[in-house]
Motif scaffolding. Sequence first.
Motif, PDB file in Angstrom:
ATOM      1  N   MET A  32      23.092 -18.717  43.360  1.00 51.62           N
ATOM      2  CA  MET A  32      24.457 -18.210  43.411  1.00 51.62           C
ATOM      3  C   MET A  32      25.303 -19.102  44.317  1.00 51.62           C
ATOM      4  O   MET A  32      24.847 -19.514  45.394  1.00 51.62           O
ATOM      5  CB  MET A  32      24.458 -16.767  43.941  1.00 51.62           C
ATOM      6  CG  MET A  32      25.820 -16.098  43.911  1.00 51.62           C
ATOM      7  SD  MET A  32      25.774 -14.413  44.579  1.00 51.62           S
ATOM      8  CE  MET A  32      25.019 -13.530  43.206  1.00 51.62           C
ATOM      9  N   SER A  33      26.501 -19.379  43.889  1.00 49.84           N
ATOM     10  CA  SER A  33      27.398 -20.246  44.662  1.00 49.84           C
ATOM     11  C   SER A  33      27.818 -19.571  45.973  1.00 49.84           C
ATOM     12  O   SER A  33      27.810 -18.340  46.077  1.00 49.84           O
ATOM     13  CB  SER A  33      28.641 -20.581  43.843  1.00 49.84           C
ATOM     14  OG  SER A  33      29.443 -19.416  43.714  1.00 49.84           O
ATOM     15  N   GLN A  35      30.783 -19.375  47.037  1.00 43.81           N
ATOM     16  CA  GLN A  35      31.981 -18.579  46.748  1.00 43.81           C
ATOM     17  C   GLN A  35      31.600 -17.197  46.220  1.00 43.81           C
ATOM     18  O   GLN A  35      32.180 -16.190  46.618  1.00 43.81           O
ATOM     19  CB  GLN A  35      32.884 -19.286  45.713  1.00 43.81           C
ATOM     20  CG  GLN A  35      33.505 -20.553  46.216  1.00 43.81           C
ATOM     21  CD  GLN A  35      32.627 -21.797  45.981  1.00 43.81           C
ATOM     22  OE1 GLN A  35      31.415 -21.695  45.739  1.00 43.81           O
ATOM     23  NE2 GLN A  35      33.227 -22.962  46.066  1.00 43.81           N
ATOM     24  N   GLN A  36      30.615 -17.160  45.310  1.00 38.22           N
ATOM     25  CA  GLN A  36      30.190 -15.876  44.771  1.00 38.22           C
ATOM     26  C   GLN A  36      29.524 -15.030  45.857  1.00 38.22           C
ATOM     27  O   GLN A  36      29.743 -13.823  45.925  1.00 38.22           O
ATOM     28  CB  GLN A  36      29.230 -16.079  43.588  1.00 38.22           C
ATOM     29  CG  GLN A  36      28.898 -14.805  42.837  1.00 38.22           C
ATOM     30  CD  GLN A  36      30.102 -14.161  42.166  1.00 38.22           C
ATOM     31  OE1 GLN A  36      30.931 -14.835  41.580  1.00 38.22           O
ATOM     32  NE2 GLN A  36      30.206 -12.853  42.271  1.00 38.22           N
ATOM     33  N   ASN A  40      30.652 -11.389  47.087  1.00 37.62           N
ATOM     34  CA  ASN A  40      29.737 -10.246  47.045  1.00 37.62           C
ATOM     35  C   ASN A  40      29.390  -9.689  48.424  1.00 37.62           C
ATOM     36  O   ASN A  40      29.182  -8.497  48.578  1.00 37.62           O
ATOM     37  CB  ASN A  40      28.424 -10.619  46.340  1.00 37.62           C
ATOM     38  CG  ASN A  40      28.616 -10.798  44.855  1.00 37.62           C
ATOM     39  OD1 ASN A  40      29.673 -10.501  44.311  1.00 37.62           O
ATOM     40  ND2 ASN A  40      27.598 -11.304  44.191  1.00 37.62           N
ATOM     41  N   SER A  55      23.615 -14.279  36.606  1.00 41.48           N
ATOM     42  CA  SER A  55      25.019 -13.909  36.779  1.00 41.48           C
ATOM     43  C   SER A  55      25.419 -12.506  36.343  1.00 41.48           C
ATOM     44  O   SER A  55      26.277 -11.922  36.960  1.00 41.48           O
ATOM     45  CB  SER A  55      25.955 -14.947  36.166  1.00 41.48           C
ATOM     46  OG  SER A  55      25.947 -14.873  34.771  1.00 41.48           O
TER      47      SER A  55
END
Length: 164
Positions: A32-33, A35-36, A40, A55
Amino acid sequence: MAARPFAEIELIKKRVLSERVEILIPKGFEVMSEQQMDFNYGSAQSRPSVIYTNSKEASVAFTYTDNAADQDMINMYAETFYKTYTKQFKNAKWFSNGVREINGRKMGYMELMKPELGHEVYTLVFFTDVEGKLLMCTFTCADRQKPEWETVAKQIMGSLRTNG
């Protein structure tokens, strides 16, 4: 959408946490990035160290904590986490919890269905010590996807190997 048969979910070996841990992860899952993860988790203290996800359906999160841990402490952690989760998630449906020996090491685990953001989430949490610290791993997917992912989640847990 019909559930995919379990045999279609291929697992591949990954090394995580600077090569400290070897584990099987579903093929096609990506890290997971940042940013994500920011979206979250924000800067939450409980933010995982790394998350593999496809995802939308499922994810495997690894949290390498600062909590001291060794093999003798795994039973204590298992009892503490169970008490904490039963208080925090009063409406959770429990499937199992306890301590198992996996690949020669004690591993605590909790398997439950818990409410999250208005729906039910299948959750398998498993944990052990790695180099004197507690490693927590969490597999999650939506409740409706439990039939296709439960066996995979348990295979992931059963594949965990540490280098001490």
